[in-house]
Enzyme design. Structure first.
Site, PDB file in Angstrom:
ATOM      1  N   THR A  80       2.716   4.404  -4.281  1.00 26.31           N
ATOM      2  CA  THR A  80       3.870   4.479  -5.182  1.00 26.31           C
ATOM      3  C   THR A  80       5.096   3.767  -4.616  1.00 26.31           C
ATOM      4  O   THR A  80       5.258   3.645  -3.398  1.00 26.31           O
ATOM      5  CB  THR A  80       4.246   5.952  -5.440  1.00 26.31           C
ATOM      6  OG1 THR A  80       4.344   6.642  -4.185  1.00 26.31           O
ATOM      7  CG2 THR A  80       3.219   6.635  -6.327  1.00 26.31           C
TER       8      THR A  80
ATOM      9  N   HIS B 160       0.838  -1.199   0.000  1.00 27.01           N
ATOM     10  CA  HIS B 160       0.000   0.000   0.000  1.00 27.01           C
ATOM     11  C   HIS B 160       0.876   1.252   0.000  1.00 27.01           C
ATOM     12  O   HIS B 160       2.101   1.178   0.101  1.00 27.01           O
ATOM     13  CB  HIS B 160      -0.960  -0.001   1.186  1.00 27.01           C
ATOM     14  CG  HIS B 160      -0.286   0.081   2.522  1.00 27.01           C
ATOM     15  ND1 HIS B 160       0.451  -0.950   3.035  1.00 27.01           N
ATOM     16  CD2 HIS B 160      -0.240   1.074   3.451  1.00 27.01           C
ATOM     17  CE1 HIS B 160       0.912  -0.602   4.238  1.00 27.01           C
ATOM     18  NE2 HIS B 160       0.523   0.613   4.501  1.00 27.01           N
TER      19      HIS B 160
END
Length: 381
Positions: free
Chosen positions: A51, A48
């Site tokens: 990026t 999670h």
């Protein structure tokens, strides 16, 4: 209860598990089931936070470079196949004292593998990227072809492709609590609700649950769990993706950090790679801000180096599953039982390539030589 049998069973539908399942879905060669304790993508594993960086000139060791090159090829192929934007070629700046081992290894990796790497001093880098405030003694190695992966979008793509496949089944909300070797070969696993699943070959890529699940089989894996934090901050236009690259920063006093430009208005994102708070498997993590170091360890870097970064927007917690040397642990401790873990906070960028290698191993029974360096044997003797 009824035992559901398949050729291959994958426990853990996160980064590595779904990557392997995606490759097996493409190959179509075997009946595969993936079990996940939650419903990926989710915030209970290591994928999670929107990026991740991908670098080719690798500061953790030149041996990773061929794997990173293959991973980037497969990320681009996944983009083409799905039509989704999954990789942003922002470039990455590797920043620190010229004598720092990480900075020296970045240069060595680039030289060994003939990778393009532009080296500047801090003064020149600050002119080129005004979001930085660096002095002339700092070394900055810029890798133009590197960039940012959209991690949760990638998990969504893998899940959709697996769902559309004829040979792979994902069973969500199925936490595995026990693994048993079957007398006739293969393995049977039991879920918390009593469901049982069996297979000839098994991939265990279950993060913090990996070591506890194999311990009853007599397998001791040297894995530790560490609480980590990262956060997004308000930032001015200097931190837009076209004006600011992703980065890795080594500071002899402050520690090792990584960060991202302001992507899609989310804010400037930064986290600390070293340090962290040890946790037992299953132990609940404190929320961001509940530990006294959470914001100050990020704010000290902002105050020293990042003049256009402002107030905190949002903080989050995650976990690293670490090996003693912070290199990956991928092995076959028992016939047909493959473990993949200990990615120590730098594994996701390789997931597309590792998924390919793990999928091939599961399908053929033969490990790729590129995985030899990650075996558990290095921790014995």
């Amino acid at each position: 209860m009824h035992s559901n049998h398949s050729d291959i069973l994958i426990i853990g539908g996160g980064s590595m598990g779904l990557a392997a399942a995606d490759w097996l879905a493409e190959s179509g060669a075997a009946a595969v089931r993936v079990l996940d304790a939650h419903s990926p993508p989710h915030d209970q594993g290591a994928h999670h936070g929107e990026t991740r960086l991908i670098r080719l000139a690798y500061g953790e060791g030149a041996g990773y470079v061929p794997l990173a090159v293959r991973a980037l090829e497969r990320w681009r192929a996944l983009e083409t196949a799905t039509g989704e934007s999954l990789f942003l070629p922002t470039g990455i700046t590797n920043i620190g004292p010229a004598a720092a081992p990480f900075v020296r290894q970045v240069a060595a990796s680039a030289k060994t593998h003939a990778l393009a790497l532009e080296v500047l001093d801090g003064t020149a880098a600050s002119l080129r990227w005004p979001g930085w405030q660096l002095d002339g003694a700092t070394s900055v190695a810029f890798e133009r072809v590197a960039g940012v992966l959209r991690v949760e979008r990638i998990l969504d793509c893998w899940r959709e492709r697996v769902a559309a496949s004829a040979n792979v089944t994902l069973t969500a909300r199925a936490p595995v609590v026990a693994i048993d070797a079957r007398a006739g070969g293969g393995y049977e696993v039991r879920c918390a609700d009593g469901r049982r699943f069996s297979a000839e070959r098994l991939l265990l890529s279950a993060g913090q649950h990996l070591a506890p699940l194999v311990a009853p089989l007599g397998i001791d894996l040297p894995l530790t769990r560490v609480r980590k934090t990262f956060a997004w901050f308000k930032a001015d236009a200097r931190y837009a993706p076209e004006r600011f690259a992703g980065f890795s920063l080594t500071d002899d006093e402050l520690g090792i950090y990584y960060g991202f430009p302001d992507i899609d208005g989310a804010g400037f994102k930064m986290g600390r790679h070293d340090s962290g708070q040890p946790l037992a498997p299953g132990e609940q993590m404190q929320a961001f801000g509940e530990h006294p170091d959470d914001l100050p360890e990020l704010q000290q870097v902002i105050d020293r180096y990042l003049p256009g970064v402002g107030k905190l927007k949002q903080g989050a917690v995650c976990q690293y599953i670490r090996t003693p040397d912070e290199h990956f642990l991928i092995d076959e401790p028992l016939p047909g039982l493959i473990v993949a873990g200990g990615f120590s906070g730098h594994g996701f960028k390789f997931a597309s390539a590792l998924g390919e290698s793990l999928g091939q191993w599961l399908a053929s029974g033969q490990a790729s030589p590129e995985l030899d360096a990650f075996g558990a044997g290095r921790f014995r003797g």
